[in-house]
Design an enzyme around this catalytic site. Structure first.
Site, PDB file in Angstrom:
ATOM      1  N   HIS A 182     -10.069   2.789  -0.575  1.00 27.85           N
ATOM      2  CA  HIS A 182      -8.258   2.318  -0.720  1.00 27.85           C
ATOM      3  C   HIS A 182      -7.476   1.554  -1.626  1.00 27.85           C
ATOM      4  O   HIS A 182      -7.376   0.521  -2.298  1.00 27.85           O
ATOM      5  CB  HIS A 182      -8.279   1.492   0.213  1.00 27.85           C
ATOM      6  CG  HIS A 182      -6.690   1.014   0.773  1.00 27.85           C
ATOM      7  ND1 HIS A 182      -5.984   1.773   0.112  1.00 27.85           N
ATOM      8  CD2 HIS A 182      -6.016   0.270   1.553  1.00 27.85           C
ATOM      9  CE1 HIS A 182      -4.564   1.407   1.347  1.00 27.85           C
ATOM     10  NE2 HIS A 182      -4.624   0.875   1.832  1.00 27.85           N
TER      11      HIS A 182
ATOM     12  N   HIS B  83      -2.848   8.319   6.203  1.00 28.39           N
ATOM     13  CA  HIS B  83      -2.998   6.878   5.171  1.00 28.39           C
ATOM     14  C   HIS B  83      -4.447   6.877   5.609  1.00 28.39           C
ATOM     15  O   HIS B  83      -5.493   6.517   4.493  1.00 28.39           O
ATOM     16  CB  HIS B  83      -2.181   6.073   5.757  1.00 28.39           C
ATOM     17  CG  HIS B  83      -2.594   4.441   5.158  1.00 28.39           C
ATOM     18  ND1 HIS B  83      -1.972   4.734   3.951  1.00 28.39           N
ATOM     19  CD2 HIS B  83      -2.365   3.420   5.326  1.00 28.39           C
ATOM     20  CE1 HIS B  83      -2.463   3.266   3.516  1.00 28.39           C
ATOM     21  NE2 HIS B  83      -2.909   2.181   4.681  1.00 28.39           N
TER      22      HIS B  83
ATOM     23  N   CYS C  38       0.756  -0.887  -0.114  1.00 25.27           N
ATOM     24  CA  CYS C  38      -0.554   0.222   0.019  1.00 25.27           C
ATOM     25  C   CYS C  38       0.546   0.909  -0.400  1.00 25.27           C
ATOM     26  O   CYS C  38       0.344   2.022   0.024  1.00 25.27           O
ATOM     27  CB  CYS C  38      -1.161  -0.042   1.508  1.00 25.27           C
ATOM     28  SG  CYS C  38      -2.076  -1.136   0.766  1.00 25.27           S
TER      29      CYS C  38
END
Lengths: 400, 344, 85
Positions: A327, A292, A159
């Site tokens: 995401h 994040h 990620c």
């Protein structure tokens, strides 16, 4: 360290195709997360942040003859790359010398492979090529659509991958290996990815609620975004106008657990601190943090802790745009950098954190109003990956 | 590259004797098209509880790295940079297969977690409690070279003074069959498909134990032969060398004509009188096998000796003196990497 | 019950790949997590998969797992009451 100029950007996400559409959605507070429509999976109860176009529609945007053999990820990457190059006045087929391409992905061409999986052992060379199409082949396909870059590279740190691709690009310019680096990431939704996150039981069955006490996980998204990073000399030589400056970056490892972040957010703290130091800034200089903020219980707790450790009582306005895009994993670093640059630095508004209602115990309170109390000059974007691959960028207004 | 960079220690696990340079005197040859690694005794290094979720590749990566760190008497390298084209391939294949066969149900989180490419590099950090710079490159045949370039860049910028750089690849039978069908590997007469584990520590400190010096490197996708020559010559010049000062070339030739033709053309044009060496006949081919090349060159320079079996049979030239070796790696005649290593 | 406990121990060892652990090493009353075997959150997820695959029990909430996986005894008891296969 010399400043790295950002002279162009391209983006495609669940909230739109192109910078304009994405920023409009942020302004209006319209999320792109909803019921599954394009992805083929049995888990239809899981909401996702899909790009609202079929593969054929994406191909048409690129003037690719149908039926296309490219997978969804490659098409998303090409759409974002096209916009990024155009916005920096780089013409297809005329990529300047010493221009490199650094792209991030995890899943790469898995979307095509999983659809073809039951046939792959039976069909000949073509089936084998789909099955063995690796991340490097995937990145090369995206790049080659537009000409010959001086090198083509793939970074894969889950990620945080797009952020690390940008960091590699910045280092290449600082080392005078490159004058221009097109850097970012791309990820399409796939059964593989969705099921993977589902096994970890961190997918919210509703819209994700970053930094909320009742958050129950993340929503997966898809998309791509690229930034054009350029040296001062190249900016002058080409006579282009920068949209922002990449003034600092940090990469650290949490070194705690393969999938969980440490309770005190050690890796995140180190990455943010390193980025600030590299930029020569103090915590109080940061006007906005694009967190994040995945919406998982673990990340938001750990990130809150790290931010509090670094900023103390004076936490800048903070939000997670994952409540809009979902995401986007390996693309999230560049998608969120592009969103933050245009919203916060260019248009001076704060992207809000959707779906936030209840403060977490000891958590951060994200922004719910888009009005900034002060001029936004420096922003921070965080991206944390599995295995504790944590990275952070500082982006600043350009005075050129 | 402005600063001196050395390889302080390098270890390999392959189908040669693992964690040793015995291959220099007693190489193992094979006629098989697919050869798995010879595993060291993992239990000597890892407790079964620690290793419970690790596949073979991850264990090999960790063991090779622990051995390198021990040799360097170093607990925490400043950076851990990994090159792997496919990561933990076996777990990826298992997850994919059970996902399709079980209809997206009852899947193992461990297999998914392991399928992510950066799992290996981050596991090295987790195991050694290392908070330093950590990243992973997954770019096919260039994966390792890119990882190395990243380390050199950061040393050049003064951000780090040492780096652990690794190349890791595993193979399983089904995927080998697919790669074979795609024409990448397993072609008749070709060097075997193998698994890669190479771990090495780069340092900017001159020490007597160092294996060699990395004098320069360049990764490029040239716009033609002229562009390629220009970039190669610029790299050599910066390293204080030129094409006539090269003692030997160690290429990634693998006895597959569709791959070797690119090497032959390049070497015949640019280096017609230089002795050429190859390593894939004893270490095998896989995406990050170029790391075996660097490992091999470093050992030859340290020992000041080139074993006869490394000489490329297509060129009847032998080295009188080895002061440096130029490594050449390429993919499909499209991407090239050159690394110049020197004797200390 | 004894039989289920024995079977469960073997299944846990297999699912979590606990190479050097033998069924008789696991105290059925001792906590599985925290101390004892040294298991973590991923092991808990693997146990959730085991519950579904072997006993047809779906645990939707990972925090529910914490209660169910307290010890082998608690697990066996839960399986007895909820198994569908």
């Amino acid at each position: 360290m010399k400043p790295i100029y950002i002279t162009g950007a391209g983006i495609i996400s669940a909230v739109g195709c192109g910078v304009m559409e994405n920023i409009e959605s942020l302004k209006k507070g319209e999320t792109g997360i909803g019921p599954m429509h394009y992805l083929r999976s049995r888990h239809t109860d899981i909401p996702v942040g899909e790009v609202k176009q079929t593969n054929d529609e994406l191909a048409e945007r690129l003037n690719i003859t149908l039926p296309t053999t490219f997978g969804r990820g490659a098409l998303l990457g090409m759409v974002a790359l096209k916009e990024a190059l155009e916005s920096a006045s780089i013409l297809p087929g005329q990529i300047p010398k010493r221009t490199h391409f650094v792209s991030a992905t995890t899943v790469g061409g898995m979307d095509r492979r999983e659809l073809n999986y039951s046939n792959e052992k039976k069909c000949g060379k073509w089936g084998a090529e789909i099955a063995t199409y690796n991340c490097g082949d995937f990145t090369s396909d995206i790049a080659e659509r537009f000409g010959t870059f001086s090198s083509v590279q793939t970074v894969s740190t889950a990620c945080s991958a797009a952020t690390n691709a940008i960091i590699t690009g910045a280092n290449m310019i600082n080392c005078a290996i490159a004058d221009i680096v097109v850097a970012g990431g791309v990820e399409s939704l796939s059964m593989f990815h969705l099921n993977g996150f589902n096994t970890l039981m961190i997918l919210d069955r509703e819209q994700c609620k970053p930094f909320d006490a009742n958050r129950a996980g993340l929503n997966l998204g898809e998309g791509a975004a690229y930034l054009i990073l350029e040296s001062a000399e190249s900016v002058r030589k080409r006579g282009v106008t920068p949209i922002a400056i990449l003034s600092g970056w940090g990469n650290a490892c949490d070194a705690h657990h393969q999938t969980a972040s440490s309770p005190n957010g050690e890796g995140a703290y180190r990455a943010m601190k390193e980025a600030l130091e590299a930029a020569g800034l103090q915590p109080c200089d940061i006007d906005y943090i694009n967190a994040h903020g995945t919406g998982t219980p673990n990340n938001d707790q750990s990130e809150s802790e790290a931010v509090k450790r670094l900023f103390g009582e004076n936490i800048p306005p903070l939000s997670s745009t994952k409540s809009f895009t979902g995401h986007t994993t390996s693309a999230s670093g560049s998608i969120e950098a592009v969103l933050s640059i245009y919203a916060a630095l260019k248009e001076q508004f704060l992207p809000v954190n959707l779906n936030w209602n209840t403060p977490m115990e000891e958590g951060i309170i994200p922004v719910t109003s888009s009005k900034s109390k002060r001029e936004i000059a420096h922003i921070m974007t965080n991206a944390f990956g599995f295995g504790g691959n944590d990275s952070c960028l500082i982006l600043s207004r350009s005075n050129l | 590259m402005n600063k001196s960079v050395f390889i302080r220690s390098a270890q390999q696990i392959s189908f040669q004797q693992p964690l040793s340079n015995e291959w220099m005197s007693s190489p193992i040859f094979t006629t098989q098209s697919l050869v798995k690694s010879l595993n060291p005794q993992f239990k000597d290094y890892l407790s079964p509880l620690e290793a419970r979720r690790m596949g073979g590749l991850q264990k090999r990566a960790l063991v090779a790295t622990l051995k390198v760190l021990k040799e360097c008497n170093l607990e925490h390298p400043d950076a851990i940079i990994t090159g792997t084209a496919l990561g933990n391939l076996i777990c990826t294949e298992q997850f994919l297969e059970s996902m399709i066969e079980n209809g997206e149900q009852m899947l193992s989180p461990t297999h998914f977690m392991q399928s992510t490419h950066n799992t290996i590099g981050s596991a090295l950090a987790i195991y050694t409690h290392n908070h330093g710079y950590n990243t992973t490159y997954c770019h096919s045949q260039m994966s390792f070279d890119l990882a190395l370039q990243d380390a050199l860049m950061q040393m050049d910028l003064g951000k780090i003074s040492n780096a652990l750089v690794g190349a890791f690849e595993e193979i399983e039978d089904g995927y080998f069959g697919l790669l074979q069908k795609s024409g990448y590997i397993g072609v008749h007469g070709m060097d075997p498909c193998s698994e890669v584990t190479v771990s090495m520590l780069l340092t900017s400190i001159a020490e007597k134990e160092n294996l060699c010096r990395i004098a320069g490197m360049c990764i490029c996708r040239p716009q033609g032969i002229d562009d390629l020559v220009e970039q190669l010559d610029a790299m050599l010049q910066k390293a204080g060398a030129n094409r006539t000062t090269i003692s030997a070339i160690l290429s990634g030739k693998n006895s597959n004509p569709s791959c070797d033709n690119y090497y032959n053309e390049l070497l015949d044009t640019l280096f017609p009188k230089v002795p050429t060496l190859k390593y894939k006949q004893i270490f095998g081919e896989n995406f990050t096998a170029s790391a075996f090349g660097l490992y091999c060159a470093a050992n030859c320079l340290k020992e000041n000796y080139i074993p006869e079996f490394l000489y490329d049979p297509c060129r009847n030239l032998r080295c009188n003196e080895i002061s440096n070796i130029l490594l050449v790696n390429q993919e499909r005649g499209k991407d090239y990497s050159f690394i110049l290593v020197q004797k200390i | 019950m004894e039989e289920l406990i024995q079977q469960l121990k073997e299944e846990i060892i297999k699912a979590l790949n606990l190479e050097d652990v033998k069924p008789e090493d696991i105290d059925p009353a001792a906590p599985l997590f925290g101390s004892g075997l040294g298991l973590d959150s991923i092991d808990a997820l693997e146990l959730i998969v085991l519950m579904e695959r072997k006993y047809g029990i779906k645990l939707k909430d990972p925090s529910k797992g914490k209660e169910v996986f307290e010890s082998v005894n608690v697990m066996a008891d839960y399986i007895m009451k909820n198994r569908t296969k």
